[in-house]
Motif scaffolding. Sequence first.
Motif, PDB file in Angstrom:
ATOM      1  N   HIS A   1      54.057  54.397 -43.563  1.00  0.00           N
ATOM      2  CA  HIS A   1      54.629  55.725 -43.457  1.00  0.00           C
ATOM      3  C   HIS A   1      54.244  56.347 -42.125  1.00  0.00           C
ATOM      4  O   HIS A   1      53.121  56.181 -41.651  1.00  0.00           O
ATOM      5  N   ILE A   2      55.177  57.089 -41.546  1.00  0.00           N
ATOM      6  CA  ILE A   2      54.943  57.775 -40.281  1.00  0.00           C
ATOM      7  C   ILE A   2      55.075  59.273 -40.520  1.00  0.00           C
ATOM      8  O   ILE A   2      56.054  59.731 -41.119  1.00  0.00           O
ATOM      9  N   ASP A   3      54.111  60.036 -40.065  1.00  0.00           N
ATOM     10  CA  ASP A   3      54.163  61.485 -40.166  1.00  0.00           C
ATOM     11  C   ASP A   3      55.274  61.994 -39.245  1.00  0.00           C
ATOM     12  O   ASP A   3      55.259  61.723 -38.039  1.00  0.00           O
ATOM     13  N   LEU A   4      56.246  62.710 -39.809  1.00  0.00           N
ATOM     14  CA  LEU A   4      57.403  63.155 -39.030  1.00  0.00           C
ATOM     15  C   LEU A   4      57.041  64.161 -37.945  1.00  0.00           C
ATOM     16  O   LEU A   4      57.736  64.263 -36.936  1.00  0.00           O
ATOM     17  N   GLU A   5      55.994  64.910 -38.132  1.00  0.00           N
ATOM     18  CA  GLU A   5      55.594  65.903 -37.137  1.00  0.00           C
ATOM     19  C   GLU A   5      54.881  65.274 -35.941  1.00  0.00           C
ATOM     20  O   GLU A   5      55.141  65.620 -34.796  1.00  0.00           O
ATOM     21  N   THR A   6      53.972  64.349 -36.228  1.00  0.00           N
ATOM     22  CA  THR A   6      53.136  63.798 -35.160  1.00  0.00           C
ATOM     23  C   THR A   6      53.638  62.481 -34.594  1.00  0.00           C
ATOM     24  O   THR A   6      53.278  62.115 -33.475  1.00  0.00           O
ATOM     25  N   GLY A   7      54.430  61.737 -35.393  1.00  0.00           N
ATOM     26  CA  GLY A   7      54.871  60.422 -34.952  1.00  0.00           C
ATOM     27  C   GLY A   7      53.778  59.369 -35.065  1.00  0.00           C
ATOM     28  O   GLY A   7      53.862  58.299 -34.480  1.00  0.00           O
ATOM     29  N   ARG A   8      52.757  59.663 -35.874  1.00  0.00           N
ATOM     30  CA  ARG A   8      51.648  58.724 -36.058  1.00  0.00           C
ATOM     31  C   ARG A   8      51.713  58.108 -37.452  1.00  0.00           C
ATOM     32  O   ARG A   8      52.166  58.732 -38.394  1.00  0.00           O
ATOM     33  N   TYR A   9      51.224  56.869 -37.537  1.00  0.00           N
ATOM     34  CA  TYR A   9      51.114  56.223 -38.841  1.00  0.00           C
ATOM     35  C   TYR A   9      50.093  56.967 -39.687  1.00  0.00           C
ATOM     36  O   TYR A   9      49.092  57.460 -39.181  1.00  0.00           O
ATOM     37  N   THR A  10      50.347  57.007 -40.999  1.00  0.00           N
ATOM     38  CA  THR A  10      49.361  57.554 -41.929  1.00  0.00           C
ATOM     39  C   THR A  10      48.556  56.397 -42.503  1.00  0.00           C
ATOM     40  O   THR A  10      48.739  55.245 -42.098  1.00  0.00           O
TER      41      THR A  10
END
Length: 119
Positions: free
Chosen positions: A14-23
């Motif tokens: 999953h990728i955080d839509l706000e940060t563009g980082r993997y969770t």
Amino acid sequence: GDTFFRAATSIFAHIDLETGRYTDKVKHSDWRPTDRHPDTGFVFKDQLVPGFHEALAACRAAHAKLPAMLYVGFDVAITEDEGPMFFEVNMGHSGIAFSEASHGPIFKGLGWDRLHLKP
């Protein structure tokens, strides 16, 4: 270990839509949790996905051109040289199982949980 992509051996991250980082919500296709890629050892959590925001903008722009489709799934490859590139669009089966399982319910409150009931 596969030469080509296979759903049976894929990794869902999953990728955080706000940060563009993997969770930290990373799973094998059989739902076993992991924190790293099984072949390369790449640790997903908090790593920035290069070109993610550009890919997200491309998906949103493409979706805006399909006003009759309320839900569309875009498969995107992000290349070093050319940025985001679409390689598949899913309109009938957008594959929400992982998103729903890790962050759902996505469609809460729409009555879908009662579709199986007879009127």
